[in-house]
Design a protein around this motif. Structure first.
Motif, short mmCIF file in Angstrom:
data_model
loop_
_atom_site.label_atom_id
_atom_site.label_comp_id
_atom_site.label_asym_id
_atom_site.label_seq_id
_atom_site.Cartn_x
_atom_site.Cartn_y
_atom_site.Cartn_z
N GLN A 574 0.87 -1.29 -0.04
CA GLN A 574 0.07 0.02 0.04
C GLN A 574 0.53 1.34 -0.05
N CYS A 575 2.04 1.33 0.80
CA CYS A 575 2.67 2.48 1.08
C CYS A 575 3.78 2.83 0.14
N ILE A 576 4.56 1.73 -0.56
CA ILE A 576 5.94 1.97 -1.14
C ILE A 576 5.82 2.79 -2.27
N GLY A 577 4.85 2.89 -3.25
CA GLY A 577 4.59 3.77 -4.36
C GLY A 577 4.60 5.22 -3.84
N PHE A 578 4.31 5.51 -2.74
CA PHE A 578 4.19 6.83 -2.25
C PHE A 578 5.50 7.12 -1.42
N ILE A 579 6.44 6.48 -1.31
CA ILE A 579 7.54 6.47 -0.56
C ILE A 579 8.87 6.75 -1.61
N ARG A 580 9.67 7.71 -1.58
CA ARG A 580 10.44 8.25 -2.41
C ARG A 580 11.85 8.02 -1.60
N VAL A 581 12.89 7.28 -2.27
CA VAL A 581 14.17 7.16 -1.63
C VAL A 581 15.27 7.65 -2.80
N LEU A 582 15.50 8.92 -2.24
CA LEU A 582 16.23 9.87 -3.31
C LEU A 582 17.69 9.16 -3.32
N GLU A 583 18.22 8.67 -2.36
CA GLU A 583 19.50 7.97 -2.31
C GLU A 583 19.68 6.57 -2.92
N SER A 584 18.68 6.26 -3.52
CA SER A 584 18.72 4.73 -4.13
C SER A 584 19.41 4.66 -5.36
N PRO A 585 20.40 3.93 -5.71
CA PRO A 585 20.82 3.55 -7.00
C PRO A 585 19.72 3.45 -8.26
N ASN A 586 18.46 3.16 -8.00
CA ASN A 586 17.80 2.69 -8.77
C ASN A 586 16.90 4.08 -8.97
N PRO A 587 16.89 4.56 -10.06
CA PRO A 587 16.28 5.66 -10.17
C PRO A 587 14.77 5.78 -10.10
N LEU A 588 14.26 4.52 -10.31
CA LEU A 588 12.61 4.29 -10.14
C LEU A 588 12.09 4.46 -8.77
N ASP A 589 13.15 4.25 -7.64
CA ASP A 589 12.96 4.39 -6.31
C ASP A 589 12.66 5.97 -5.83
N ARG A 590 12.62 6.78 -6.91
CA ARG A 590 12.71 8.35 -6.68
C ARG A 590 11.37 8.85 -7.44
N THR A 591 10.62 7.69 -7.86
CA THR A 591 9.69 8.04 -8.75
C THR A 591 8.14 7.44 -8.07
N PRO A 592 7.09 7.94 -8.62
CA PRO A 592 5.76 7.55 -8.20
C PRO A 592 5.44 6.03 -8.74
N ILE A 593 6.39 5.39 -9.34
CA ILE A 593 6.05 4.06 -10.04
C ILE A 593 6.24 3.11 -9.13
N HIS A 594 5.00 2.22 -8.76
CA HIS A 594 5.18 1.07 -8.01
C HIS A 594 6.31 -0.02 -8.39
N PRO A 595 6.78 -0.34 -7.26
CA PRO A 595 7.75 -1.68 -7.65
C PRO A 595 7.06 -2.79 -8.42
N GLU A 596 5.65 -2.84 -8.04
CA GLU A 596 5.22 -4.02 -9.20
C GLU A 596 5.24 -3.91 -10.50
N SER A 597 5.33 -2.43 -10.88
CA SER A 597 5.37 -2.22 -12.30
C SER A 597 6.85 -1.96 -12.85
N TYR A 598 7.93 -2.25 -11.94
CA TYR A 598 9.38 -2.04 -12.50
C TYR A 598 9.37 -2.99 -13.72
N ASP A 599 9.26 -4.12 -13.84
CA ASP A 599 9.49 -4.92 -14.92
C ASP A 599 8.68 -4.49 -16.21
N VAL A 600 7.59 -3.74 -16.02
CA VAL A 600 6.99 -3.10 -17.12
C VAL A 600 8.03 -2.00 -17.57
N VAL A 601 8.55 -1.28 -16.83
CA VAL A 601 9.54 -0.21 -17.20
C VAL A 601 10.67 -0.75 -18.04
N ASP A 602 11.15 -2.07 -17.41
CA ASP A 602 12.24 -2.61 -18.11
C ASP A 602 11.97 -2.79 -19.38
#
Length: 751
Positions: A574-602
């Protein structure tokens, strides 16, 4: 009605709740979904999906953002309406079952009665049906029944073609039961009939509707010599159906304060005529007819009218409260989403007279650098000393913006600050810096500064110093600072203290949740107060996140949150899509994109021949702009709405939606109410929007009012159709009342 239901809770629990079979539950769910669909004019399939997702424990922000395909892109407001209707209708169905059980236990349940209850669509209808069967306290009718007068009442209601009531009543004389005369017996029978009339669901429904459509609310002052803000209501009347919400709440408050006497006037003869037609039949004797007509008049005056007046006024109040809460909610959301003013060192000033102005310097990251106190206003008037101390702070920390709270002594403090800025500018002391100031609404700052949260954040500061810090931070990031304050204390409402506090808290909590999730939260800087509003996260989990961060260092990626104690899989989803981790090496962690859609971005990057490392570059953006979602979504195995959101997030990574809004208006010189002249053009900021207009900050102590009639050259149904809290507007002075300190403004450009 709510009170009556509450009184029966013990009875309901004693009898046990009626359990439904799985088949009955499914049928009830189907009925409820169909009714919600019809009442909200939303497609059945969308409502059904939304209800299913809510029942699975999904939050509204999560559903609105990440389950668009399932709900057909229902927005948050539609989802909240569905949630509210769902709760109401489930409570209604529960109440129906309990009422059926209670009547059945009395041995009085018929098939027709059961069906009437089942088909009821409002709680009021169910309560009207149940009214005759509810256990009552001692009444005139119950006493008459104890005295054995019910058969006499039935004889009267049978309306025989011959017979004389008093002679018939003589048959019921009984000294032991307290019936000593025919007149007493007849009166007792009339009391029984009057209560039956008052309990008749059809009659009550008609009288309630008639009262709403034809009633007039009248107010009069109790003490004509009294001066108060309620003077317009000292001798006032208005049709019930036209009474606007803000007037209803104002009248209620004046009545509570014992200023007004309030009554509800209804065309009584028309009510009597209607009830007579329901009770009195043709063919009976005139004397019996006269008794029944007299009974009808008594039933209405003594039993129906007072009860219906309470219900009508209660419904007026409920609707007015709901409207006031909607206004407060809309204003609060706009206030919370005001653009942050980042990248500046800010000096916050909490003005005061005797105790001095508390100062707090915060750096570009909102970190507190130093606090101090100066006494430039009466009775101390230590202007030179204050200029020296503040000037030293400005030079030491390179202060660029000064924020003044709008409380006591704000006008005098503003004059001092503006004068000091002018002197420094003339002396060339601020080379390379354009020092400006702004007045901010400090509502709730004192609430925060005295809170346990503020004490934990700044244990070494006193209450006023904490308030100065809050005032400074409100400019840098309004959302992050205002979430620390109880929403109803923020001060952008209308009669917020006169409405249901539970309902207000629920609504405002939803507004804050919506705003926080709309913006997103930097998990490595967010306070527990801010994190607690992220979808799926409660106060305990928020504290656990901060504690884990303090003990283990910053989070380096979104997945790290899975290590936080008591943050389970559902909460993470529920929460992770609204969380930003600006220090993450993965640029998607800084966006509203939910991790469940990371494979779609790939898959998208492969489809376009891009690398994620190029995110933000012009070639990357150009490739994304060329994508046709309707054609590409099936190739990626994703819905079109989700792909649109992904593309938008990739096009503007790290975007704060608030930054697209206009920045607040800053000042370098003070404006006095004495400076204002009719026709003068000014720029201002909308501070509050209410039913009859908008209050605009034009740089003087009190905000000016733009009446609804002055908001536009066109007809305006409600001020919110034209302006919102935080809007920068151009206004012209209409009139100035120096004695009362009031300024009338217009947004209609003079010819």
């Amino acid at each position: 009605m709510k009170q009556r239901i509450a009184e029966e809770e013990a009875e309901l629990s004693a009898g046990g709740k009626v359990e439904l079979t799985p088949e009955e539950q499914a049928a009830e769910q189907e009925r409820i979904v169909k009714r919600i669909s019809a009442e909200l004019s939303l497609p059945l399939t969308k409502v059904k999906s939304a209800v299913g997702l809510l029942d699975e424990g999904n939050t509204i922000p999560f559903i609105a953002r990440y389950r668009k395909e399932m709900t057909g892109e229902l927005d948050e407001n539609e989802l909240r309406s569905i949630e509210e209707k769902l709760q109401y209708m489930r409570n209604l169905e529960t109440r129906k079952r309990e009422v059926i059980r209670l009547i059945d236990e009395q041995g009085k349940l018929t098939d027709d009665l059961r069906q009437s209850i089942i088909v009821s669509v409002k709680l009021q209808e169910v309560e009207d049906i149940y009214r005759p069967y509810r256990q009552k306290r001692k009444t005139r009718a119950s006493v008459a029944k104890e005295r054995g007068l019910e058969p006499l009442a039935q004889w009267l209601l049978s309306q025989p073609r011959q017979g004389e009531p008093l002679r018939e009543a003589e048959r019921y004389l009984d000294a032991e039961k307290g019936v000593n005369s025919a007149e007493e017996a007849l009166q007792g029978a009339m009391d029984i009939i009057a209560e039956q009339i008052a309990d008749d669901a059809k009659i009550r429904a008609w009288v309630r509707r008639f009262t709403f459509d034809n009633g007039v609310l009248r107010t009069e002052v109790k003490d004509a010599s009294l001066e108060s803000v309620y003077e317009m209501y000292y001798d006032y009347h208005e049709p019930v159906k036209r009474l606007p919400p803000h007037r209803t709440l104002a009248i209620n408050r004046a009545e509570r304060e014992d200023v007004l006497r309030v009554s509800l006037e209804v065309p009584v003869e028309r009510v009597h005529d209607y009830i007579d037609r329901q009770i009195v039949r043709g063919g009976t004797t005139q004397v019996i007819r006269d008794v029944l007509v007299k009974t009808v008049e008594d039933a209405y005056k003594r039993l129906i009218a007072p009860s219906i007046e309470r219900e009508v006024r209660g419904e007026l109040t409920d609707k007015s409260e709901e409207h006031a809460i909607q206004i407060f909610s809309a204003n609060l959301r706009n206030l919370l989403l005001q653009p942050p003013v980042r990248g500046h060192v800010v000096l916050g000033v909490d003005p005061a007279f005797r105790t001095g102005c508390k100062l707090a310097v915060v750096d570009e990251t909102s970190k507190l650098m130093e606090v101090a106190v100066v006494y430039p206003t009466a009775p101390n008037n230590k202007v030179a000393e204050a200029e020296k101390l503040i000037g030293g702070l400005m030079d030491k920390y390179k202060v660029e913006l000064i924020v003044i709270g709008n409380g006591t002594a704000s006008r005098e403090t503003e004059q001092f600050i503006a004068s000091m800025i002018g002197k420094r500018k003339a002396a060339g002391q601020d080379k390379g810096r354009d020092i400006k100031y702004i007045i901010v609404n400090e509502a709730g700052a004192s609430v925060y500064s005295a809170s346990k949260l503020a004490a934990e954040e700044f244990p070494a500061l006193d209450v006023a110093e904490r308030s100065a810090v809050s005032i400074a931070r409100r400019l840098q990031d309004p959302l992050a600072e205002l979430v620390k304050i109880e929403p109803k204390a923020i001060g952008v409402g209308q009669y917020q203290h006169d409405v249901s506090q539970k309902r207000l808290d629920e609504s405002l909590g939803g507004v804050v949740e919506s705003a926080v999730n709309h913006v997103g939260v930097d998990v490595n800087t967010a306070s527990p107060s801010l994190l607690a509003y992220v979808a799926g996260i409660n106060a305990t989990t928020a504290k656990n996140i901060v504690k884990y961060r303090d003990e283990n260092g910053i989070f380096n990626e979104r997945k790290s949150l899975k290590s936080v104690p008591r943050l389970g899989a559902k909460t993470y989803e529920q929460c992770i899509g609204f969380i930003r981790v600006l220090e993450s090496p993965n640029p998607l962690d800084r966006t509203p994109i939910h991790p469940e859609s990371y494979d779609v971005v790939d898959k998208l990057c492969k489809e376009l021949g891009l690398k994620l490392e190029q995110l933000g570059s012009e070639p990357f953006k150009a490739a994304l702009i060329a994508v046709q979602p309707e054609e590409t979504a099936p190739k990626l195995g994703v819905g079109v709405p989700t792909l649109r959101d992904i593309l938008d997030s990739l096009l503007r990574p790290g975007r704060d939606p608030r930054e697209e809004l206009p920045q607040p208006i800053f000042h370098t010189d003070v404006l006095d109410i004495e400076d204002l002249k009719p026709g003068m053009e000014l720029n201002g900021t909308v501070r509050n929007v209410i039913d009859f207009g908008a209050f605009v900050d034009i740089g003087i102590k009190n905000d000016g009012l733009v009446h609804i009639s002055q908001l536009s050259n066109k007809f305006v149904k409600h001020p919110m159709d034209v302006v919102s809290v935080g809007d920068n507007v151009t206004v012209w002075v209409l009139n100035v009342d120096l004695k009362k300190g009031r300024v009338g403004l217009t947004m209609r450009k003079p010819d």
